[in-house]
Design an enzyme around this catalytic site. Structure first.
Site, short mmCIF file in Angstrom:
data_model
loop_
_atom_site.label_atom_id
_atom_site.label_comp_id
_atom_site.label_asym_id
_atom_site.label_seq_id
_atom_site.Cartn_x
_atom_site.Cartn_y
_atom_site.Cartn_z
N LYS B 113 1.26 -1.27 -0.04
CA LYS B 113 -0.24 -0.20 0.00
C LYS B 113 0.52 1.57 -0.23
O LYS B 113 1.81 1.60 0.49
CB LYS B 113 -0.72 -0.31 1.49
CG LYS B 113 -1.99 1.59 1.58
CD LYS B 113 -2.49 1.33 2.57
CE LYS B 113 -2.60 2.19 2.98
NZ LYS B 113 -3.68 3.29 3.83
N GLY B 174 -8.65 8.75 9.70
CA GLY B 174 -8.56 9.26 11.30
C GLY B 174 -10.06 10.14 11.87
O GLY B 174 -10.06 10.62 12.41
N GLY B 201 -11.42 7.68 6.25
CA GLY B 201 -12.53 8.31 6.37
C GLY B 201 -13.33 7.84 7.45
O GLY B 201 -14.96 8.76 7.90
N ASN B 222 -9.33 1.65 9.78
CA ASN B 222 -7.99 1.59 10.77
C ASN B 222 -9.06 1.75 12.00
O ASN B 222 -9.88 1.08 13.14
CB ASN B 222 -7.22 1.71 10.93
CG ASN B 222 -5.54 0.83 11.85
OD1 ASN B 222 -6.17 1.19 12.89
ND2 ASN B 222 -4.44 1.46 11.78
N THR B 223 -8.87 2.75 12.41
CA THR B 223 -9.30 4.19 12.97
C THR B 223 -10.86 3.95 14.05
O THR B 223 -11.42 3.56 14.70
CB THR B 223 -9.37 5.37 12.86
OG1 THR B 223 -7.66 5.87 12.54
CG2 THR B 223 -9.73 6.22 14.58
#
Lengths: 69, 271
Positions: B113, B174, B201, B222-223
């Site tokens: 990535k 995030g 997002g 992730n977040t």
């Protein structure tokens, strides 16, 4: 034996003259761990570590995978 | 005639997400940052049903951690497709170097990535540097999944360079602000010949569902999971949302209309 100073992960690190990357990784207890190594921004695959002698001012990078997105 | 004499055709199962020739049943990709510990990371990864997890490459802390467990023990490469990222890189040179190290770390595994950031405030992609890095990496044999702006022209250029997936942000990394420009994402999806994966997002399950309903091939987050009050439960919610959104996309939503349309037949009313 004469000692020399390399840069290891951005900090000064003392080694003995003639020591190899393999010696360095061994001294860090990282042999057999999943790490990757570059010298002067060139990746050095692990089979080449035993023959790769380090010189003064070499910049060595030892990296691992950590959590990230 | 009995309704059960002619059973409705069963929908064809979603064939899955194919990236660089490999097919994954799950369309959810998850990051491994911001978890309390590796145990929680693995539990969330399992609950999400993902097969692709991102990791980041960092210097070893010299003199520490030599015998501590490592992330790749918690999410082993023989079980998951590991997607090394270039998080924290602000130019093409650093990004390429990071991924060369990552490839060595992962035994030659070429999937990666690429993200080249523009500044710390927005973490928006620096597209000129991203394009430069993508070109170098593709020439060097990497399979590049690329974090990019939600600009259809940039996405097309990246595809032409040979990236195996384009990954536009839906809103800032995030931020949890969700899908802010569905129209741009739709333009990218319409033209793309490689998977389009929303990267960044997503704040909650409905955001992931909306991305999939738009026709995205997958969602990377992730977040939204790691930062939830209960990350493992949120991981499951995201799995369900991605599946639901994909099914809704395949099923084809009804058109929006300004007039009501009764669900019950008008004929035979009592009154």
């Amino acid at each position: 034996m004469t000692s020399l100073t390399i840069e290891l992960n951005g900090a000064a690190h003392s080694m003995r003259q003639g020591e190899t990357l393999h010696d360095l990784i061994d001294s860090l207890d990282l042999l057999g761990k999943r790490v990757a190594v570059a010298v002067n921004r060139e990746v050095v695959p692990s089979p080449r570590w035993p023959k790769h002698i380090l010189f003064p001012s070499d910049r060595v990078e030892v990296v691992v995978a950590i959590g990230g997105g | 005639m009995n309704l059960h004499d002619t059973p409705a055709a069963q929908p064809v199962a979603d064939p899955g997400l194919t990236i660089a020739g490999k097919t994954y049943a799950s369309r959810l990709l998850v990051g491994t940052g911001k978890y309390r510990d590796f145990e929680e990371t693995r539990a969330a990864v399992d609950a999400s049903g993902t097969e692709i997890v991102t990791v980041t490459i960092r210097r070893v802390n010299i003199g520490q951690h030599a015998n501590e467990p490592s992330l790749l023990d918690a999410v082993p490469p023989d079980r998951f497709t590991i997607l090394p990222n270039t998080g924290g890189c602000y130019n093409a040179k650093d990004a390429v170097y990071t991924l060369q190290l990552a490839r060595e770390l992962l035994d030659g595994h070429p999937l990666c990535k690429l993200e080249v950031l523009g500044d710390e405030k927005t973490l928006f992609p620096n597209m000129p540097e991203t394009l430069k890095a993508a070109e170098t990496l593709v020439k060097d044999g990497f399979q590049v999944m690329v974090y990019c702006s939600d600009d259809p022209i940039q996405a097309r250029i990246l595809e032409d360079i040979g990236c195996v997936a384009v990954m536009p942000l839906a809103s800032l990394i995030g931020s949890g602000m969700g899908i802010l420009n569905p129209w741009n994402l739709s333009l990218i999806i319409e033209q793309a010949r490689v998977p389009v994966i929303v990267d960044a997002g997503v704040g909650t399950a409905s955001d992931a569902a909306i991305a999939m309903e738009l026709g995205c091939d997958g969602v990377l987050m992730n977040t939204a999971i790691a930062g939830a009050r209960e990350p493992i439960r949120m991981a499951r919610a995201m799995r369900l949302a991605v599946e639901a959104g994909r099914e809704a996309f395949l099923a084809g939503r009804i058109p929006r209309r300004f007039a009501a349309s009764p669900s019950s037949p008008m004929a035979g009313r009592i009154a």
